[in-house]
Design a protein around this motif. Structure first.
Motif, short mmCIF file in Angstrom:
data_model
loop_
_atom_site.label_atom_id
_atom_site.label_comp_id
_atom_site.label_asym_id
_atom_site.label_seq_id
_atom_site.Cartn_x
_atom_site.Cartn_y
_atom_site.Cartn_z
N THR A 155 0.78 -1.22 0.01
CA THR A 155 0.20 -0.03 0.00
C THR A 155 0.73 1.33 0.01
N CYS A 156 2.02 1.39 0.71
CA CYS A 156 2.74 2.44 0.97
C CYS A 156 3.77 2.57 -0.25
N TYR A 157 3.99 1.41 -0.83
CA TYR A 157 4.98 1.30 -1.96
C TYR A 157 4.27 2.01 -3.26
N SER A 158 2.91 1.67 -3.42
CA SER A 158 2.31 2.19 -4.42
C SER A 158 1.97 3.67 -4.30
N SER A 159 1.73 4.13 -3.19
CA SER A 159 1.37 5.54 -2.67
C SER A 159 2.63 6.35 -2.94
N THR A 160 3.74 5.97 -3.04
CA THR A 160 4.88 6.80 -3.61
C THR A 160 5.03 7.10 -4.80
N ILE A 161 4.48 6.26 -5.93
CA ILE A 161 4.52 6.46 -7.37
C ILE A 161 3.15 7.05 -7.86
N LEU A 162 2.24 6.31 -7.68
CA LEU A 162 1.07 6.31 -8.71
C LEU A 162 0.26 7.74 -8.23
N PHE B 138 13.57 8.51 -1.49
CA PHE B 138 13.70 7.88 -0.28
C PHE B 138 12.70 6.71 0.21
N PHE B 139 11.49 7.30 0.15
CA PHE B 139 10.43 6.20 0.69
C PHE B 139 10.34 5.06 -0.37
N PHE B 140 10.63 5.33 -1.72
CA PHE B 140 10.53 4.17 -2.63
C PHE B 140 11.51 3.00 -2.14
N GLY B 141 12.70 3.60 -1.84
CA GLY B 141 13.93 2.69 -1.67
C GLY B 141 13.53 2.02 -0.36
N PHE C 216 9.22 7.54 -14.92
CA PHE C 216 8.05 8.04 -14.58
C PHE C 216 7.92 8.19 -13.04
N PHE C 217 9.46 7.90 -12.33
CA PHE C 217 9.38 8.19 -10.84
C PHE C 217 11.06 8.50 -10.82
N CYS C 218 11.32 8.93 -9.57
CA CYS C 218 12.74 9.39 -9.55
C CYS C 218 13.31 7.87 -8.70
N GLU C 219 14.19 7.55 -9.83
CA GLU C 219 15.14 6.23 -9.45
C GLU C 219 16.58 6.48 -9.54
N GLU C 220 17.21 5.58 -8.94
CA GLU C 220 18.53 5.85 -8.59
C GLU C 220 19.62 6.14 -10.24
N ALA C 221 19.47 5.21 -11.06
CA ALA C 221 20.31 5.15 -12.40
C ALA C 221 19.83 6.61 -13.01
N PRO C 222 18.64 6.84 -13.26
CA PRO C 222 18.24 8.34 -14.15
C PRO C 222 18.75 9.43 -13.23
N LEU C 223 18.53 9.48 -12.07
CA LEU C 223 19.22 10.47 -10.98
C LEU C 223 20.52 10.97 -11.24
N LEU C 224 21.52 9.69 -11.30
CA LEU C 224 23.02 9.81 -11.36
C LEU C 224 23.37 10.42 -12.71
N GLU C 225 22.49 10.05 -13.51
CA GLU C 225 22.76 10.68 -14.95
C GLU C 225 22.54 12.12 -14.92
N THR D 96 7.11 -2.09 -9.93
CA THR D 96 6.77 -0.97 -8.84
C THR D 96 5.15 -0.88 -8.81
N VAL D 97 4.59 -1.10 -9.91
CA VAL D 97 3.05 -0.76 -9.84
C VAL D 97 2.04 -2.21 -9.92
N LEU D 98 2.41 -3.20 -10.74
CA LEU D 98 1.79 -4.22 -10.87
C LEU D 98 1.72 -5.28 -9.79
N THR D 99 3.21 -5.33 -9.35
CA THR D 99 3.24 -6.19 -8.15
C THR D 99 2.44 -6.10 -7.13
N PRO D 100 2.47 -4.93 -6.55
CA PRO D 100 1.46 -4.55 -5.33
C PRO D 100 -0.04 -4.91 -5.67
#
Length: 304
Positions: free
Chosen positions: A74-81, A105-108, A180-189, A282-286
């Motif tokens: 529930t928390c996982y989905s609410s950080t992105i969707l 941070f919350f996604f991680g 579509f969300f802030c992830e580690e690899a795209p941020l470092l780019e 990130t979205v379908l697993t929950p």
């Protein structure tokens, strides 16, 4: 700090998330799809929590772990969707730098906690199948609370470390992330600092983050499958396997898509494919979690 560096940093007060696709005709279908997924995810996971809390027959360690897994989903989905849905509605795909770091941070935290919680659930199934006579004494409520608290704490601790290292970077553009969300690899780019050291630190932290809980889960299921194969009757094997099949399905889906996402090269031709697999885990697993446990579990169906 030089003036040019200051100017570059002011450009990074906001980040543009390029999302799932820029075609205008896709925005409405994608909004409806994501809204449906988010609604079903929240309803399904909250329903499982309520069922386990209210039905005394489900007050067992396995369902205690399931309540925490549903809470994480529930928390996982609410950080992105919610942010993704808002961008479809308003057309504004920007996110502040502070908001991006908070989302990361919350996604991680929730993703790492889920890795550890899945490992704890595999240990619970290992004890139930391989050590049935000792199960009640080894998996008591004190141990359950310690495993759950440890899972949440590990996620919080590791995510805090990785987020701190990334937030220390100097970001100077281009101020757009092809995701579509802030992830580690795209941020470092987006970083104009030397990322060599932080990439090594992230690889080191990935061992307690994902690798150790994955190997522990894998080892648990090797022992479980070996124990099931030693059961002489086919009915006994089927009964033993049915007690862990739902969790095993979740593990395969979660780690399968996670490994594909992080092992896939981040080349331009593969970025859309990378986003599709990221969307899946990130979205379908929950969303899949409550469906698996409600459709494949007689006790949950009985409580329902």
């Amino acid at each position: 700090m030089e003036r040019g560096e200051l100017d570059n940093q002011t450009l990074m007060m906001e980040i543009l998330l390029l999302g799932l696709g820029d075609a205008c005709e896709l925005q409405t279908p994608l909004f409806l799809l994501c809204l449906t997924i988010y609604t079903v995810t929240m309803f399904g996971n909250i329903l499982i929590i309520l069922l386990v809390v209210t039905d005394p027959h489900l007050h067992t360690p396995m369902y205690f772990f399931l309540v925490n897994l549903s809470s994480l989903e529930t928390c996982y989905s609410s950080t992105i969707l919610p942010k993704l849905l808002a961008s479809f509605l308003t057309g504004d795909s920007t996110i502040s730098m502070q908001g991006c770091m908070a989302q990361f941070f919350f996604f991680g935290t929730f993703a790492t906690s889920e890795c550890y919680l899945l490992a704890a659930m595999s240990y619970d199934r290992y004890l139930a199948i391989c050590q049935p006579l000792l199960y009640a004494s080894l998996m008591n409520w004190k141990v359950c609370l310690q495993l759950v608290a440890g899972s949440w704490f590990a996620g919080l601790l590791i995510s805090t470390g990785i987020t701190y290292f990334i937030s220390c970077q100097r970001f100077c553009g281009p101020s757009a992330i092809d995701h579509f969300f802030c992830e580690e690899a795209p941020l470092l780019e987006l970083s104009c600092s030397d990322t060599g050291t932080i990439r090594i630190l992230i690889i080191i932290l990935s061992f307690p983050d994902v690798v150790f809980p994955f190997l522990f889960t894998l080892a648990s299921y090797v022992c479980i499958i070996a124990a099931i194969l030693r059961i002489p009757s086919s009915m006994g094997r089927h009964k033993a396997f049915s007690t862990c099949s739902s969790h095993l399905t979740m593990v395969i889906i979660f780690y399968g898509t996670l490994i594909i996402v992080y092992m896939m090269p981040r080349t331009v031709p593969l970025r859309q494919l990378n986003k599709i697999f990221s969307f899946f885990y990130t979205v379908l697993t929950p969303l899949i979690n409550p469906l698996i446990y409600s459709l494949r579990n007689r006790e949950v169906k009985g409580a329902l």
